[in-house]
Design a protein around this motif. Sequence first.
Motif, mmCIF file in Angstrom:
data_model
loop_
_atom_site.group_PDB
_atom_site.id
_atom_site.type_symbol
_atom_site.label_atom_id
_atom_site.label_comp_id
_atom_site.label_asym_id
_atom_site.label_seq_id
_atom_site.Cartn_x
_atom_site.Cartn_y
_atom_site.Cartn_z
ATOM 1 N N LYS A 1 0.828 -1.211 0.000
ATOM 2 C CA LYS A 1 0.000 0.000 0.000
ATOM 3 C C LYS A 1 0.862 1.262 0.000
ATOM 4 O O LYS A 1 0.485 2.287 -0.576
ATOM 5 N N GLU B 1 1.502 2.139 -3.520
ATOM 6 C CA GLU B 1 0.277 2.646 -4.141
ATOM 7 C C GLU B 1 0.043 4.099 -3.729
ATOM 8 O O GLU B 1 -0.263 4.951 -4.568
ATOM 9 N N ASP B 2 0.213 4.382 -2.447
ATOM 10 C CA ASP B 2 0.014 5.747 -1.953
ATOM 11 C C ASP B 2 1.017 6.717 -2.573
ATOM 12 O O ASP B 2 0.659 7.842 -2.933
ATOM 13 N N GLU C 1 -2.474 -2.116 -2.679
ATOM 14 C CA GLU C 1 -2.677 -2.582 -1.308
ATOM 15 C C GLU C 1 -3.086 -4.049 -1.313
ATOM 16 O O GLU C 1 -3.826 -4.499 -2.175
ATOM 17 N N SER D 1 -9.078 -3.576 -1.930
ATOM 18 C CA SER D 1 -7.688 -3.653 -1.466
ATOM 19 C C SER D 1 -7.557 -3.702 0.045
ATOM 20 O O SER D 1 -6.750 -4.465 0.576
#
Length: 135
Positions: free
Chosen positions: A73, A76-77, A97, A119
């Motif tokens: 994650k 992804e962030d 995530e 996710s």
Amino acid sequence: MKTKPVLTLEDVKKIAAAAEAEANANNWKVVISVVDDGGHLLWLQRLDGAAPISAHIAPAKAKTAALGRRESKIYEDMINNGRVSFLSAPELEGLLEGGVPIVVEGETVGAVGVSGVKSAEDAQIAKAGIAALGL
């Protein structure tokens, strides 16, 4: 020489069983994968009804979490916040995530990756699996 803990087949089976129980308790059709610290696949389990693509996504999430030694994650962030250069990072393909590292005595010994539902729910399943180790 430094020594460190490693996952055994018994550990992997515990993780997989607990993750499967969490998925089944919520009626989630997912793929569960477990990798070692190098991102090498130790376990792949596709629950009935899980989408075929999830059999590719779950191990990618796990590998990313193991090699990066952090939850997938985080990547992804970073990408969602504009750091798109991470899309070109070598060996990191599961930038979503749902990949969670397994940390024992401060050492990343592997990771669990789950794919098939939202996710955050994938991550919930992965964490339930890891919790079975009682760390």
